[in-house]
Structure formats: C-alpha cells, structure tokens
Scaffold this motif. Sequence first.
Motif, short mmCIF file in Angstrom:
data_model
loop_
_atom_site.label_atom_id
_atom_site.label_comp_id
_atom_site.label_asym_id
_atom_site.label_seq_id
_atom_site.Cartn_x
_atom_site.Cartn_y
_atom_site.Cartn_z
N ARG A 501 0.84 -1.20 0.00
CA ARG A 501 0.00 0.00 0.00
C ARG A 501 0.88 1.25 0.00
O ARG A 501 1.99 1.24 0.54
N THR A 507 -0.43 5.79 5.94
CA THR A 507 -1.34 4.67 5.74
C THR A 507 -1.19 3.61 6.81
O THR A 507 -2.18 3.11 7.37
N LYS A 517 -8.22 6.32 5.60
CA LYS A 517 -7.31 6.00 4.50
C LYS A 517 -7.84 6.45 3.15
O LYS A 517 -7.05 6.63 2.21
N GLU A 521 -5.63 8.13 0.15
CA GLU A 521 -5.73 7.59 -1.21
C GLU A 521 -6.18 8.65 -2.21
O GLU A 521 -5.70 8.67 -3.35
#
Length: 917
Positions: A501, A507, A517, A521
């Motif tokens: 990720r 994160t 999150k 993103e």
Amino acid sequence: MSELTKMQFPEGYQCQYKEKVMKLANMIGRKKADAVPGGEGSYQWDDPEYVCLEAGISDEMAEVALCLGSFEKKTVPQVAEMMGKSAEYCREVLMDLAVYGACKVGTLNGEDVFWTETWIPGHMEMIVNNAENIKKYPVVAYAMEAYGRVRGGGSVGSFPVGVGLMRVIPIQSAIDGSSRKADYEEISKYVEENTIFCVSDCSCRTDREVMGEGCGHLKEDMCIQMGTAAEYYIRTGRARQITKDEVYEILQRAEENGLMHEIPNADGPGKTHAICNCCGCGCLSIRTATMFKNVDMIRSNYVAKIDPEKCTACGQCVENCPVNALKLGQKLCSSTPIVEDITSTSTPRDEEWPEEKWNVEYRVNRENVVDSGTSPCKTKCPAHIGVQGYVKLASQGKYQEALELIKKENPFPAVCGRICNRSCEQACTRGELDNPVAIDDIKKFIAEQELDPAKRVIPKKRHDYHDKKIAIIGAGPAGLSCAYYLALDGYTITVFEKEKRLGGMLTLGIPAFRLEKDVVEAEIEFIKEMGVEFRTGIEVGKDVTLDQLRQDGYDAFYAAIGAQGGRKLGIDGEDAEGVLTGIEFLKGINSGNCLDLTGRTVVIGGGNVAVDVARAAVRCNSDSVSMHCLEGRDIMPASEEEILEAEEEGIQLCNGWGPKRILTENGHVTAVEFKKCLSVFDEKHRFAPQYDEEDCVVVPADQVIITVGQSIQWGNLLDGSDAERNPNQTIKADGFTYQSGEPDLFTGGDCYTGPKFAIDAITAGKQAAISIHRYVHPGQSLVYGRDRRQYKELDKKAAILEDYDHTPRQKPDHAKGDRLHSFRDYRGTLTEEQVQRETSRCLGCGVTKVDEYMCLGCGQCTTKCKFDAIHLERVYDAEGVEFTQMPPVVLKHVKKRMERIAQKKREEPQKEGTRES
C-alpha cells in the motif's frame, strides 16, 4: 585589482598573444586607434574583451574585421577593396567572423552587409549563443560573465534612468490600464512591429552553466530575436525561427515561471532587436542591480507599490522578486520599534560606490523578512505556507485559489488538515488574546473540494523534462511530496514502495480514527493523475539495486524510506509473548489484522504515537489502558489535544515513570516494573534521564506495547554507495540541499531527521525536488539563487491589539456514534458559515514592504498576488537613446552625480557637528 575585478579562466587555459585580435577588441571597444596592444589605453591580454575574441579568431580573420570599423555597415566589395584581396576570400572570412559572433551580417538594398556593434548587448552574447563556440572554446562563457563583473564597478551611478544598455520592460498585464504608460513600455509593441522572429538559448544562463554556477533556471528557448537580429541569428545557426504566436507563448511561459522581460536598449528610442526572459539569480544584466546596486542602469519607469489593507503577507511576491526588493514585515502596531520603510537610503545616486559596498554574495544571501519579523504562522510552519493568505482567500469564498496557495508548499492539505501538529496555531498572535485561529480546521475545509474527483483541478505543468527519469524510494509523505513537485516540472517519475500500500506511515502508522485511509488515497490519486508511476511490493536494494536502476536510465534518486521499524528498550522481558512495539501494533491494525487485547494493556511512551497506540488499544477491546512515560504532564511530547482525547477515552496517564523490567510467567508478560524518573534532561537539555532506583511500582499487564521511538530499516539499499549513516542510522546529507555522499542520491524525511511530523517530511520532499531538478541538468549549482527560507516572527508580546473581531473560536460538530468501538474518524469539518466566522478572527499580522529604489518595475510580483494588493506605478519618464548618442548623455549625468556626491560630503560634517552639540 581585486579578485572580483579579474577575469576568471577555466582550468588549463593558456592565453595567446594575437596583436591583430587585440586591435580588433580595441576597435569594437572604441579605444584609441593608436593604442598599443596590451599597453596603456588598450585592453590587456587577460581582459574579457580580448579573451572572447582570441578563442576563435586568428590574426588573419581579425585583419579583415578591422576593415569594418565601428558601427559602420560595409559590403564585401568594400572590404575586398580595402584589403586588396579577392571578394571570395573576404566573403568567406566575413561569414566565418559572423558565424563566430565577431560581426553581424544582414542585407541592405539586396546586398550583404557586415558590421560590428557593442560588447553587450552584442558580440559577447552572439559569441556565446553559438553552441559550437561553447563546445570548442568554453573560455568565451567565462569572458562574458567577467565582462559585467570587471567593468560593472566602473559604471555604477553613471547611467541615468532609461539610458542603460539593457532595460527592464514590465510584464504587460501589470501596466494595462495605466493612464501614464507609453507605447515603448509595452512588450507587445516590439512584437507587433516585427514580422520575423527566432528564439535562442539564454547567453547568461549558458555562461553560468559552463562555469557550473547555474541557478536552476535553464537556458533553452529563452531569448527572442526580431527583425534583422532574427535574420542574423537564423542565418548563422544560432536560433530557430518561430511565429509571432510562439513569441507570445514563450513570453507567457516565462511570466508563469517567475521570469521577467528585458530588452537591449541601445537601438534608439522605442526600438530593440530582442526580448530576453531573465531571472535575477542568473542574468548578468540584472546583476548590475543586485551586486552593484546600480538599479538605474536597467530599471523600467515603474515601481511596485503595496496596498497594506489588501496585503496578506502570503510571500508569493517576495519569493518571486528577482532582486529581493520585497520583504515581509509587520502590519500590526507595536510598542517596540518595527521596520516600516525598507527603501534604500544609501545608493550610488549621491555616494561613491567602492567594492566594499557591493553585494558580492547576492546569489546566496536573499532575505525574506525584515529585522523586526513578520507573521508567526508563516514563520513557524515548517513549510512556510502563506497561512494568512489562504485564510483571507477562504474568507472571500475563493476556496480553489486558497487551495492553490496551500499547494505551493504542501500537496497534502486534506491529510495535514487532520494530523498536522499545528505549529502555526501554536504561534498564532490571536492566541495572546483568547484562542488561536483554527487554521488547521480552515485548511481541512478548503481541502475537502480536492477529495471530490469532480472538483479536482490538475495543475498545468511548468516545464517538460520527460526525458529525465527520477526514482523515488518510499511512498510516504516525503517521497510523495518530492514526486508531486518533480511531476509539476514535467519529469518522468517512478515511486518504488516495498509495502503493498502507498502512503508510508500515513497509511500504516496512523490509525484511521485520526486519518481515514480514503483521504490519503484521494491525495495520492491526484499525484497519479499528474503522471507519476507507482510500483509497490518492490524493495530497492533487494528486488532491484540502485546500479540496476541507473542502467535503466534513472538520472537521480530520492531515498525517503521513513522510520517504519519499532524500537526496543533493552530491558529484561521485552522479548516475552504479549510484548510488541507500537509501530508493529499500528501496522497490523492498518493492514486489517486488528488484535483482540482483552485484559490490561500498558503502553510505554509519551509521544503522539503512544497516544495513537493507547487509543487504538481501547478500540481493540482492552479492558484497561494506561500510558507510562518519563515526562511530567506539562512536558509530554504528545500534543495537548491528543492527550485530552486520550483522557476522554478513559486512558490512564502515569507520568514520571521509566520501565525497569518486564515481568513474565511461562514466557508471557504479567507485569511491568517502573522506577521513578527524577529528571529527563540535563542542564543542556540533552536527553539524560535520572531515576530513583529504590522508588518502584509494579503494574500488572496482559500486554505491553513499547512506543519509545522508531528505527530506520535500510536493508541493502545503500550497499556499494558512498552514502554514509549516522550512529542512529539516519543518512548523512547536506542540511540545505539534501544531497547525500552519493551525488545522485538525495534524501529527506524521517530517514534523514529521525521521526518528525508529516509536514516536516513534506517540506523536505519539496526542497529535495528543487535540488534534483538542478542536479540532473548540467552546470547547475545546488545553492546559487536559491531561497534559504529564513523567517523571523514578530514580537507578539509587543503587538498592540485594541480593535479586533471578538468572535470566539469555531469548533466543528463531531459525528455521533460509539467511537470507543470504532476506528472511524468522528471529527467533523467546519461548515461554510463557521469558516466565514473563523477567518474573520485572523488579525492579519503581516504585510509586504518594498524597497522602492531596488525595485526594477518588472511587474512579476503583480502576477503572483491573488489579492490585488501590489501594483506598478509610473514614477519615471525615461526613454532610451541610440548607442552612439549615449556618451554625452552619460557624461552630463556623471557630472551632476559628482556634484551631488561633493555636496553630500560637505553636508556630512555639519550634521555630525549638530549631533555632537
């Protein structure tokens, strides 16, 4: 003669004594016809005027050129008759001279004519603008650079406004609507009067590049030639022909990238043959102002004026001023002295100007702030964001513009709106009255629009350097920030991340109740839309090496791996079952592996991460959670806001205790023994805790989470490189440029500083991007012309705050729900109505000040201001004169200047006597 007024030479250069070439130099420089080469009244063998010709001209070529005279246009037959040689021979030599740059060629009545001009603007630029000359004879670049430096001191104060060899022309949008402007002050006039155009590399920046002193403003496609100059440049291969539309595109691109316009000013009133797009840190003409303070020689008729009521001290004008004529100051009244006027009182207009008054270090000593300081919020923010500016824009409902201003320094406003340590608020002057302005909540509201893909605005790229490949190692805040700013400049960027990720500790290390999150993103998706490639699950040093990446064409690297490992205490029992590090615990949660912590949880540590761990433990069903740290409640590293949230959630704070050992039974933790901490720091405030070993307590525990710091896990990344590490495993690098011991490897963030805040990593990422941009282009210095971003806050205690808005600090409503059993972020966002109330609380501490003497009147500042707070005002009425008409004008001005200097000297003893009496 000092070193400053000597010609510098590239290593290994050997002077050749060509007498006819020296005579040619004397002729072009209008020396006496009978001057003896190298003697009195002549240039010397190490003078730049001679050196720039000597490199590529033989005595035989000089003999032909001497027939041209100064500023006289001659045909080939005329020269052949004077030489007594064939026209074919003379044409060939004259064309060689024209191609080299020692004379110009054009057509008159259908016939080729050749002539000589001035050194600058003229032959030196023409010589340097021939790319073949630079390859064969790099000394010519040194000669052109030296010309202004060696001769500049002698010209200080000698030229009246408007009569210099070069002249600043304002950015046209800055003077549109001005009732006093003349057509010769409009850049479009010169474009519209011509039909043939070409563009070449900037000769000044070529010089700087050859000498390894570039400022990051690159040379390509910067200088526009028009009319006969364009014909000459095109014919001799110096430039490529362009259309009028392309001219305007180049001018606009230059303005957008902080450059200003100058023209050669010796063609006659309202005439020119070229338009230069210049930066103050590279241009040899603007050096006249910045190094010698000889501003009158190049200034326009305009001066910048500030409307203090509209100015928000956002700093954009200050950062883009080519000559550091603008600085941030204080708008608030004060009981102590503050700097109100920064206009230079000591200038060459009525003073002698010897070398000791020159600003030799002008390329590295820019100042952003006056001595008495400016806005505390901008000063204390590690990224020096224009806080006062975006707060004002938000108050006007200009949320997209506010977002653009934030992203000048921080590409993650939504993330920082949730997790920033709020150093700006801690410094806020309003906090001296009641409560600081809720800066972070305002930023969070502004950033909400970017989370909606439909409202997202992808910025226009400033350049196109797609042929340069940069590898970013680590997709945390530092690496992502570096990727953003390099992508903005059009580089080809690949981010390598060993985890599956993206986001690094954003994160994996911060629980979702503080930073959900989807927010991370969304802001990473923005960077993807800018063309950045991400490759996850790849550990550089293991799956691919730096050398392999070099072989794949990567030109530079940015190591930003963070500090993603936990740290142990080195005490008995810490390897027992039920003991883990805070980082390990949070990574597990953020990876979807939430532990069931039934029973008693002891968290060791007192920082923000420890608070996050303790609050996460509550949500993992722990029956009780306690935090134990060395520090007293008043000096805990965690922020006050987070400590209060922990207490609200039932977490017990146990201050002043340090772990002695972990007790176990059958390999599993049962308790922790703590000893009383008497002091944390020594007299120099170094970490050196002192304990009372006899005063101990035993705290039962079913699990212990150690959160006393983070470790840096380099793996094999640095193997085989010259990059070095410190004992704490941080990488060694230059504190300003972030360059490591491996020249193509730059760094920043936690792996350089040790664990800090996201905004610190973001700041480092941007600064590394600036360094990498310079590194991957030849001849660029990592420091020259670079803003050191040194800020100083005003004296808040002395500020006089009588009339201000008494609106209380606004607080967002929180969502309802069982937050103790959910990782959802229940914190709300201010409503638009609340934002309007909160922005009204800003005291508007800062304002920009102008040194009206130093201001060139270029107008660059007006293009960067979002508040209509800075304008150009016409204060002079000067027009240029043709080169051959300059001497009497200059002599008249010099005479008047000498009289002013003499008068001032006569007055000074009288003033001294008055002070003594």
